[in-house]
Write an enzyme that holds these catalytic residues in place. Structure first.
Site, PDB file in Angstrom:
ATOM      1  N   SER A   3       0.734  -1.121   0.239  1.00  0.00           N
ATOM      2  CA  SER A   3      -0.034   0.105  -0.010  1.00  0.00           C
ATOM      3  C   SER A   3       0.900   1.287  -0.105  1.00  0.00           C
ATOM      4  O   SER A   3       1.935   1.256   0.582  1.00  0.00           O
ATOM      5  CB  SER A   3      -0.860  -0.024   1.378  1.00  0.00           C
ATOM      6  OG  SER A   3      -1.528   1.062   1.488  1.00  0.00           O
ATOM      7  N   TYR A  27      -2.085  -0.855  10.763  1.00  0.00           N
ATOM      8  CA  TYR A  27      -2.172  -0.980   9.338  1.00  0.00           C
ATOM      9  C   TYR A  27      -0.875  -0.353   8.834  1.00  0.00           C
ATOM     10  O   TYR A  27      -0.271  -1.175   7.903  1.00  0.00           O
ATOM     11  CB  TYR A  27      -3.427  -0.414   8.779  1.00  0.00           C
ATOM     12  CG  TYR A  27      -3.422  -0.652   7.224  1.00  0.00           C
ATOM     13  CD1 TYR A  27      -4.238  -1.804   6.935  1.00  0.00           C
ATOM     14  CD2 TYR A  27      -3.068   0.205   6.186  1.00  0.00           C
ATOM     15  CE1 TYR A  27      -4.212  -2.052   5.461  1.00  0.00           C
ATOM     16  CE2 TYR A  27      -3.209  -0.237   5.083  1.00  0.00           C
ATOM     17  CZ  TYR A  27      -3.825  -1.244   4.524  1.00  0.00           C
ATOM     18  OH  TYR A  27      -3.936  -1.496   2.961  1.00  0.00           O
TER      19      TYR A  27
END
EC number: 1.1.1.300
Length: 342
Positions: A198, A211
């Site tokens: 990501s 995350y």
């Protein structure tokens, strides 16, 4: 004197690398074939994983789909089988016109998809499922580490179990799957390992500490693995790091940057994200950031003072972009608890 000569050679190679990179911008590299190769995708039951499965199916790869949700994984497999049938019918219709021309390297009737219910966050589950794959399907040539989760809680409100779960699925699972399938790739000097990370593995924002940490870990793992393969001179094994901006899969529903900026930097369409990633994978591109603006953001984060980065975040509305998403998740949790009478 030797070191000066080596320095000259290294300088030339660095400059040549820039030339080759520029050439790829001008002349699109030819995509390699994955027809007949075993491609394993984790988190294949939905989102990007499902789209990756469909793209590899269109390129006639043999698919192995892993997901913790059996039903959604079977739905993906059904879509893949539909693509295989369409290709087989098209090939059958074209056969009479082709006559005795060149035959397909892999008959369409031999294309298959295999599904396995696997929790990649559990090491022993990964190893046992990998052993089943080797016995029932064969050795994996393309490994796409795609599975991911998000807790959706501020750090001090996030249960320890959810933090551990995020780290296990988003980061540790890459270690387990790679350890399971890399040995045969090394033996054959052939394979491709894809890490779907990501942009939050390259730079961070507030409210999603677990995350971001998991994605930073995945990026670090991928880069170190890539260097290890180069050091071992295993040039037949390729690696691709995929770092997309916010993708509109529903995973971060509610996430918002500044409304005046959002039209210029909207969430990515999942189909576009996967097509860009597939182009990178099939041309052996080491890394792909989508959109390209993410390269600039990463570079600026590396050279600017931290306070300057904070100012930019606040201007863009990126400093608290996850807060609406977290609020929605919290409201949904409260509604579920009320519905269940908790």
């Amino acid at each position: 004197m030797n070191i000066l000569l080596e320095l000259f050679v290294v300088t030339f190679r660095v400059l040549w690398a820039f030339v080759l990179a520029a050439a790829k911008w001008l002349v699109r590299p030819k995509e390699k074939s994955v027809a007949g190769q075993v491609c394993l995708i984790t988190g294949a039951g939905s989102g990007l994983g499902r789209l990756f499965a469909l793209e590899f199916a269109r390129r006639r790869a043999l698919l192995v789909l892993w997901d913790i949700n059996t039903q959604s994984n079977e739905e993906t497999a059904g879509m893949v089988r539909h693509i295989y049938r369409e290709m087989a019918e098209a090939a059958a219709a074209a056969a009479p016109r082709a006559g005795d021309g060149e035959k397909d390297a892999l008959p369409h009737c031999n294309l298959q998809v295999y599904t396995y219910t696997c929790d990649v966050g559990k090491r022993e589950n990964v190893y046992s499922t990998a052993e089943r794959v080797r016995k029932e399907v064969g050795e994996v040539s393309v490994l796409v580490n795609n599975a991911g989760v998000v807790s959706g809680h501020h750090l001090l409100e996030c249960p320890d179990e959810l933090i551990e779960r995020t780290m296990m699925v988003n980061c540790h699972a890459h270690f387990w799957t790679t350890k399971a399938f890399l040995p045969k790739m090394l033996e054959m000097n052939h394979g491709h390992i894809v890490t779907v990370a990501s942009s939050l593995g390259l730079f961070s924002t507030a409210g999603v500490e677990d995350y971001c940490a998991s994605k930073f870990g995945a990026v670090g793992f991928h880069e170190s693995l890539s260097h290890e393969l180069k050091a071992a001179e295993k040039d037949g094994i390729k690696t691709t790091l995929v770092c997309p901006y916010l993708v509109d899969t529903g995973m971060f529903r509610g996430c918002r940057i500044r409304k005046e900026i959002e039209p210029f930097l909207p969430p990515l369409k999942p189909e576009y994200c996967v097509k860009q990633a597939m182009r990178a994978i099939l041309t052996d591109q080491p890394m792909i950031c989508t959109p390209r603006l993410m390269y600039m953001v990463t570079f600026m984060k590396s050279i600017l003072p931290f306070e300057a980065v904070v100012c930019m975040y606040r201007f863009l509305g990126a400093d608290k972009c996850m807060y609406p998403f977290i609020a929605q998740r919290k409201q949904a949790t409260n509604n579920n608890e009320a519905k269940n009478g908790i």
